[in-house]
Enzyme design. Structure first.
Site, PDB file in Angstrom:
ATOM      1  N   ASP A  56       0.869  -1.178   0.000  1.00  0.00           N
ATOM      2  CA  ASP A  56       0.000   0.000   0.000  1.00  0.00           C
ATOM      3  C   ASP A  56       0.905   1.226   0.000  1.00  0.00           C
ATOM      4  O   ASP A  56       1.567   1.519   1.005  1.00  0.00           O
ATOM      5  CB  ASP A  56      -0.881  -0.025   1.249  1.00  0.00           C
ATOM      6  CG  ASP A  56      -1.868   1.134   1.303  1.00  0.00           C
ATOM      7  OD1 ASP A  56      -1.719   2.087   0.498  1.00  0.00           O
ATOM      8  OD2 ASP A  56      -2.776   1.110   2.158  1.00  0.00           O
TER       9      ASP A  56
ATOM     10  N   SER B 150      -1.431  13.648 -14.380  1.00  0.00           N
ATOM     11  CA  SER B 150      -2.732  13.892 -14.996  1.00  0.00           C
ATOM     12  C   SER B 150      -2.960  15.353 -15.390  1.00  0.00           C
ATOM     13  O   SER B 150      -2.571  16.280 -14.676  1.00  0.00           O
ATOM     14  CB  SER B 150      -3.869  13.455 -14.073  1.00  0.00           C
ATOM     15  OG  SER B 150      -5.135  13.798 -14.621  1.00  0.00           O
TER      16      SER B 150
ATOM     17  N   TYR C  43      -9.276  14.805  -6.329  1.00  0.00           N
ATOM     18  CA  TYR C  43      -8.435  14.154  -7.353  1.00  0.00           C
ATOM     19  C   TYR C  43      -7.603  15.220  -8.060  1.00  0.00           C
ATOM     20  O   TYR C  43      -6.389  15.069  -8.227  1.00  0.00           O
ATOM     21  CB  TYR C  43      -9.311  13.402  -8.360  1.00  0.00           C
ATOM     22  CG  TYR C  43      -8.518  12.752  -9.460  1.00  0.00           C
ATOM     23  CD1 TYR C  43      -7.861  11.542  -9.248  1.00  0.00           C
ATOM     24  CD2 TYR C  43      -8.422  13.337 -10.723  1.00  0.00           C
ATOM     25  CE1 TYR C  43      -7.129  10.935 -10.253  1.00  0.00           C
ATOM     26  CE2 TYR C  43      -7.690  12.736 -11.733  1.00  0.00           C
ATOM     27  CZ  TYR C  43      -7.047  11.539 -11.501  1.00  0.00           C
ATOM     28  OH  TYR C  43      -6.319  10.951 -12.498  1.00  0.00           O
ATOM     29  N   ASN C  44      -8.254  16.321  -8.464  1.00  0.00           N
ATOM     30  CA  ASN C  44      -7.527  17.422  -9.099  1.00  0.00           C
ATOM     31  C   ASN C  44      -6.437  17.964  -8.173  1.00  0.00           C
ATOM     32  O   ASN C  44      -5.318  18.239  -8.605  1.00  0.00           O
ATOM     33  CB  ASN C  44      -8.486  18.563  -9.445  1.00  0.00           C
ATOM     34  CG  ASN C  44      -9.559  18.168 -10.434  1.00  0.00           C
ATOM     35  OD1 ASN C  44      -9.486  17.115 -11.047  1.00  0.00           O
ATOM     36  ND2 ASN C  44     -10.560  19.014 -10.587  1.00  0.00           N
TER      37      ASN C  44
ATOM     38  N   SER D  24      -4.856  16.461  -5.728  1.00  0.00           N
ATOM     39  CA  SER D  24      -3.739  15.525  -5.576  1.00  0.00           C
ATOM     40  C   SER D  24      -2.799  15.577  -6.768  1.00  0.00           C
ATOM     41  O   SER D  24      -1.577  15.485  -6.612  1.00  0.00           O
ATOM     42  CB  SER D  24      -4.279  14.098  -5.383  1.00  0.00           C
ATOM     43  OG  SER D  24      -4.910  13.612  -6.564  1.00  0.00           O
ATOM     44  N   LYS D  25      -3.353  15.751  -7.966  1.00  0.00           N
ATOM     45  CA  LYS D  25      -2.518  15.804  -9.167  1.00  0.00           C
ATOM     46  C   LYS D  25      -1.807  17.152  -9.293  1.00  0.00           C
ATOM     47  O   LYS D  25      -0.661  17.219  -9.751  1.00  0.00           O
ATOM     48  CB  LYS D  25      -3.382  15.528 -10.401  1.00  0.00           C
ATOM     49  CG  LYS D  25      -4.005  14.138 -10.421  1.00  0.00           C
ATOM     50  CD  LYS D  25      -2.964  13.039 -10.341  1.00  0.00           C
ATOM     51  CE  LYS D  25      -3.577  11.656 -10.452  1.00  0.00           C
ATOM     52  NZ  LYS D  25      -2.557  10.582 -10.442  1.00  0.00           N
TER      53      LYS D  25
END
Length: 328
Positions: A120, A197, A210-211, A213-214
């Site tokens: 992990d 990404s 998500y955005n 984190s990228k």
């Protein structure tokens, strides 16, 4: 010193005044547009030159790929295998994990040695362990591919604490892996590949954490490259919509942020690129020393629009992602 103070006073006079501050912006934008043909030619020449760049011989070199049990990670493993690289493929242990099958397929495609490990990446100790195991097994590391990631859709109606794993896996998972890999990559003059990404630049609606984190990945690795260059090359991937399970309605609806429901897969309403040609383009670019890779290529144009014409960017996003609140 007096020249410096005068210069600071001049800039302060420009930027502290609303009219001149706006005027300077439009003058700068006009100059940028005037030289854009030359920038276009420069970009074209750079891309043409890359076609003739020598390709790194991967035979016998060691590549570690996280998130390698499916999607882009799996296909990148196959591309490296075809080039004769020794592999370490890592993924979280799940009942449906295909990591062992991926390892077998990579051997069939030409990899002389494949080590598969369950871990992990959001746990720092597990990242240390799989890195130590890699060095114990091979004695070296040449490429680190930070690919492990999870997708999520964000809604203001969803409990915000549910999204902590997105940052833990997408951001910290790459940072932890990189931290333990750097000493070994320094010895081999290796490469770090990070799947950041295009969402980290374009910030599509419902992307939420998500955005974030990228975006964090892009900021971290753009800064890191100045510390490790030229010994280690960092390649940042800013991919658009690629045809993997991550962009299916089933995957996104059943994942983190279940308060958001999708009726259709993204591939049915947005331009997407096949996963296999994307993986091939990535590995080819990395082996040629590319420091950034965007696929499909047209996404680079969207970056330009996003920063120079933000209202236009928000307009076409609203066409694809209409706001529910606007309808009420």
């Amino acid at each position: 010193m007096s020249v410096v103070y005068r210069s600071q006073a001049m800039y302060g006079a420009y930027f502290n005044n609303t009219f001149t501050n706006v005027l300077v912006y439009y003058i700068f934008l006009l100059l940028l547009l005037l030289i854009s043909p030359f920038l276009f030619i420069w970009e074209l020449i750079t891309n043409l030159r890359s076609c003739f760049q020598p390709i790194e011989n991967m035979s016998g070199k060691v590549v570690l790929i996280t998130g390698a049990s499916s999607g882009i990670g799996e296909l990148m493993a196959y591309e490296y295998a075809k080039r004769g690289a020794c592999l370490v493929i890592v993924a979280i242990k799940e009942p449906e994990s295909r990591l062992e099958q991926v390892a077998e397929r990579a051997r069939e495609l030409g990899s002389p040695n494949v080590l598969f490990l369950f871990a992990d990446v959001s746990k720092v100790d597990e990242c240390r362990i799989f890195m130590d195991e890699t060095i114990r097994h091979y004695g070296r590391l040449d490429h680190l591919v930070c690919n492990a990631g999870i997708a999520s859709l964000y809604s203001i109606k969803t409990d915000v604490t549910k999204f902590a794993p997105v940052m833990d896996v997408n951001f910290w998972g790459s940072v932890y892996s990189t931290h333990f890999a750097i000493p070994h990559l320094m010895r081999t003059g290796g490469k770090i590949v990070v799947n950041a990404s295009s969402a980290g630049v374009l910030h599509p609606p419902k992307g939420g954490f998500y955005n974030v984190s990228k975006s964090a990945l892009i900021s971290f690795y753009e800064s890191l490259r100045f510390e490790v260059s030229p010994t280690i090359t960092i390649t940042i991937l800013t991919l658009g919509y690629i045809e993997t399970n991550l962009i299916t309605a089933k995957s996104l609806t059943n994942g983190i942020g279940v308060g958001v429901r999708l009726k259709k897969d993204f591939r049915s309403v947005l331009p997407t690129m096949g996963a296999e040609p994307c993986a091939k383009a990535i590995v080819n670019g990395v082996c040629k020393g590319a420091t950034s890779i965007t696929e499909p290529r047209f996404v680079k144009g969207l970056f330009f629009i996003k920063f120079l014409f933000p209202e236009l960017h928000r307009f076409y996003l609203s066409l694809y992602f209409p706001s529910k609140s606007r309808k009420n």
